[in-house]
Motif scaffolding. Sequence first.
Motif, short mmCIF file in Angstrom:
data_model
loop_
_atom_site.label_atom_id
_atom_site.label_comp_id
_atom_site.label_asym_id
_atom_site.label_seq_id
_atom_site.Cartn_x
_atom_site.Cartn_y
_atom_site.Cartn_z
N ALA A 10 17.35 -55.71 -7.81
CA ALA A 10 16.13 -55.23 -8.46
C ALA A 10 16.13 -53.71 -8.38
CB ALA A 10 14.90 -55.79 -7.75
N VAL A 11 16.02 -53.06 -9.54
CA VAL A 11 16.02 -51.60 -9.60
C VAL A 11 14.63 -51.15 -10.00
CG1 VAL A 11 17.05 -49.58 -10.69
CG2 VAL A 11 18.45 -51.61 -10.29
N ARG A 12 14.05 -50.30 -9.19
CA ARG A 12 12.71 -49.79 -9.46
C ARG A 12 12.74 -48.27 -9.51
NH1 ARG A 12 11.89 -54.44 -6.58
NH2 ARG A 12 10.34 -55.83 -7.44
N ASP A 13 11.94 -47.72 -10.39
CA ASP A 13 11.82 -46.27 -10.53
C ASP A 13 10.56 -45.82 -9.81
OD1 ASP A 13 11.64 -43.63 -11.25
OD2 ASP A 13 12.02 -43.97 -13.39
N ARG A 14 10.71 -45.30 -8.62
CA ARG A 14 9.57 -44.87 -7.81
C ARG A 14 8.95 -43.57 -8.30
NH1 ARG A 14 8.28 -49.43 -5.28
NH2 ARG A 14 9.91 -50.19 -3.94
N SER A 15 9.66 -42.85 -9.17
CA SER A 15 9.14 -41.58 -9.65
C SER A 15 8.17 -41.74 -10.81
CB SER A 15 10.29 -40.66 -10.08
OG SER A 15 10.92 -41.18 -11.24
N GLY A 70 2.58 -46.85 -12.93
CA GLY A 70 2.34 -47.39 -11.60
C GLY A 70 3.58 -47.24 -10.75
N ALA A 71 3.44 -46.61 -9.64
CA ALA A 71 4.59 -46.39 -8.76
C ALA A 71 5.19 -47.71 -8.33
CB ALA A 71 4.17 -45.59 -7.53
N GLY A 72 6.48 -47.80 -8.41
CA GLY A 72 7.16 -48.98 -7.93
C GLY A 72 7.30 -50.10 -8.93
N ARG A 73 6.81 -49.93 -10.14
CA ARG A 73 6.99 -50.98 -11.13
C ARG A 73 8.45 -51.10 -11.48
NH1 ARG A 73 2.55 -52.05 -15.41
NH2 ARG A 73 4.30 -53.35 -15.95
N ALA A 74 8.83 -52.28 -11.85
CA ALA A 74 10.23 -52.53 -12.15
C ALA A 74 10.64 -51.82 -13.42
CB ALA A 74 10.48 -54.03 -12.29
N GLY A 75 11.75 -51.12 -13.35
CA GLY A 75 12.34 -50.54 -14.54
C GLY A 75 13.45 -51.44 -15.03
N ALA A 76 14.00 -52.20 -14.14
CA ALA A 76 15.02 -53.18 -14.50
C ALA A 76 15.14 -54.15 -13.34
CB ALA A 76 16.36 -52.50 -14.74
N LEU A 77 15.35 -55.38 -13.67
CA LEU A 77 15.55 -56.39 -12.64
C LEU A 77 16.82 -57.13 -12.91
CD1 LEU A 77 11.99 -57.88 -12.19
CD2 LEU A 77 13.19 -56.40 -10.66
#
Length: 82
Positions: free
Chosen positions: A65-70, A75-82
């Motif tokens: 699971a890859v998340r973009d925290r920036s 919303g912080a931490g939403r999935a950018g790719a899973l």
Amino acid sequence: MRGAAAAPGSGLVVEERRGLAALEELAPEWAALCAAAALPPLFGPAWIAAHVRAYEREQQLRILAVRDRSRRDTGAGRAGAL
């Protein structure tokens, strides 16, 4: 098994998960991402789970699971790719 790694300076966090229980935990977020991207069902968690149950050994299922925290706009931490 759970593991997380950050790509330095990118804001991306990669989390490794294993097994069907992990897939089921990620399923709502994963399905929403697939729907937003208008992906066909075979990319979704329900199809992957069915395939693993029918043809694979659960222990071999590995999810990254890859998340973009920036990203603050969605919303912080939403999935950018899973």
